[in-house]
Design a protein around this motif. Sequence first.
Motif, PDB file in Angstrom:
ATOM      1  N   VAL A  99       0.907  -1.130   0.055  1.00 25.18           N
ATOM      2  CA  VAL A  99      -0.113   0.093  -0.057  1.00 25.18           C
ATOM      3  C   VAL A  99       0.942   1.351  -0.003  1.00 25.18           C
ATOM      4  N   LEU A 100       0.642   2.269  -0.871  1.00 23.21           N
ATOM      5  CA  LEU A 100       1.525   3.552  -0.783  1.00 23.21           C
ATOM      6  C   LEU A 100       0.477   4.669  -0.206  1.00 23.21           C
ATOM      7  N   TYR A 101       1.307   5.438   0.224  1.00 24.10           N
ATOM      8  CA  TYR A 101       1.015   6.660   1.091  1.00 24.10           C
ATOM      9  C   TYR A 101       1.806   7.761   0.803  1.00 24.10           C
ATOM     10  N   LYS A 102       1.461   8.787   0.862  1.00 21.58           N
ATOM     11  CA  LYS A 102       2.143  10.114   0.712  1.00 21.58           C
ATOM     12  C   LYS A 102       1.871  11.168   1.834  1.00 21.58           C
ATOM     13  N   GLY A 103       2.823  11.909   2.030  1.00 21.90           N
ATOM     14  CA  GLY A 103       2.731  12.945   3.147  1.00 21.90           C
ATOM     15  C   GLY A 103       3.774  14.148   2.672  1.00 21.90           C
ATOM     16  N   GLU A 104       4.046  15.053   3.612  1.00 17.97           N
ATOM     17  CA  GLU A 104       4.594  16.259   3.473  1.00 17.97           C
ATOM     18  C   GLU A 104       5.846  16.555   4.586  1.00 17.97           C
ATOM     19  N   ILE A 105       7.072  17.012   4.223  1.00 15.94           N
ATOM     20  CA  ILE A 105       7.941  17.508   5.200  1.00 15.94           C
ATOM     21  C   ILE A 105       8.101  18.950   4.975  1.00 15.94           C
ATOM     22  N   GLU A 106       8.365  19.624   6.252  1.00 15.09           N
ATOM     23  CA  GLU A 106       8.495  20.873   6.069  1.00 15.09           C
ATOM     24  C   GLU A 106       9.650  21.601   7.030  1.00 15.09           C
ATOM     25  N   VAL A 107      10.481  22.383   6.551  1.00 15.36           N
ATOM     26  CA  VAL A 107      11.700  22.740   7.468  1.00 15.36           C
ATOM     27  C   VAL A 107      11.583  24.205   7.285  1.00 15.36           C
ATOM     28  N   PRO A 108      11.135  25.258   8.266  1.00 14.39           N
ATOM     29  CA  PRO A 108      11.165  26.404   7.955  1.00 14.39           C
ATOM     30  C   PRO A 108      11.997  27.369   8.514  1.00 14.39           C
ATOM     31  N   ASN A 109      12.834  26.772   9.227  1.00 13.03           N
ATOM     32  CA  ASN A 109      14.193  27.480   9.735  1.00 13.03           C
ATOM     33  C   ASN A 109      15.509  27.219   9.750  1.00 13.03           C
ATOM     34  N   LEU A 110      15.874  26.459   8.439  1.00 10.67           N
ATOM     35  CA  LEU A 110      17.227  26.435   8.145  1.00 10.67           C
ATOM     36  C   LEU A 110      18.058  27.554   8.071  1.00 10.67           C
ATOM     37  N   SER A 111      18.763  28.243   8.918  1.00 13.21           N
ATOM     38  CA  SER A 111      19.553  29.340   8.985  1.00 13.21           C
ATOM     39  C   SER A 111      20.701  29.357   9.664  1.00 13.21           C
ATOM     40  N   ASP A 112      21.703  30.384   9.424  1.00 18.67           N
ATOM     41  CA  ASP A 112      22.863  30.353  10.091  1.00 18.67           C
ATOM     42  C   ASP A 112      22.750  30.698  11.655  1.00 18.67           C
ATOM     43  N   GLU A 113      21.472  31.129  12.177  1.00 16.60           N
ATOM     44  CA  GLU A 113      21.301  31.520  13.391  1.00 16.60           C
ATOM     45  C   GLU A 113      20.831  30.312  14.171  1.00 16.60           C
TER      46      GLU A 113
END
Length: 338
Positions: free
Chosen positions: A97-111
């Motif tokens: 069975v196949l499934y789909k979803g989402e990944i979110e990274v909002p704050n990749l920064s030098d800080e």
Amino acid sequence: MAKWGEGDPRWIVEERADATNVNNWHWTERDATGWSSDKLKALVLGLTVENEEGSCEVTEVSKLEGEASINNRKGKLIFFYEWTLKATWTGKSKTGVLYKGEIEVPNLSDENGMEDLDISVSLNKDEPETPLTGLMRTKGADKIRQALGSYVGFLKTEFTQGMILPSANGMAKIQTSSQSKATHDRTTISSGNSAAPVNTGVKIPTCKFSLKEMFQTSPADLYRVFLHQEMVQAFTHAPAMVDGDKGGRFRLLDGNVIGEFTELVADEKIVMKWRYNNWPCEHYATITMSFMDRSSETELKVDYRGVPDNEEERTKEGWKRYYFQAIKQTFGYGAQLY
């Protein structure tokens, strides 16, 4: 008024073939946005994790917005990056069975350090519940964190080539804004006695000991950190020479550490001759690194043999700081110390 030929050498340009930015005194900037976009996509796409429930893969980067740049001022490199990333993951259960979803990274920064990175994983609304969501939120998020940590390391090595120009007296050393104090500390700890080593012809007393450390990554990923020149330069924050084959030699930490790889077992073991450059001439310790899979982590056991008695504490502290801690901070492999 200064006489001709007696001006401040930082401003003399006629001695340079290109007659620009002598001794790296002026502010220069390089846009790393396009390079970073390509590198981030390459590092994230295709990442896979699996367990007894099935497997998951990052199949698309649906959104990547931000910018990155490097500035050089007075021979120091200042890094700026800020990114928001969204990606699609696809899961496949053992029953197909196949499934789909989402990944979110909002704050990749030098800080933000890698340990402060927010990684949210969700399942698409029209999908039925599946344990694979939990797999992506644990092992999947760890893989994403490692990949983004690698991006930061590559930004500070691959993309900085040529940012520090030759000075009138030769090649200038690359030094980041956060590196000047580290360089002083590294010189204090790694160089110790500034006198040149001498060969006394006398057998010196030595000791043996072991260290253990946990890393939140796979044995394969951790193994290659020690053998790839770009990755070694990333976690040491300095130029290095590494030939990652059996019999290959290495030189790092401004030449304070040198050695040779004497045995390599892929993803399992590295044996090397290793020494500080101020140890008695031609005296090497034998260091064996064993990589053991501990589910979502890797246990690294390091056995040291032949370390001079009076160098035991300095060697231990040097490895903890300039290998273990530096690798975790650079690539996001942080785990509990013990």
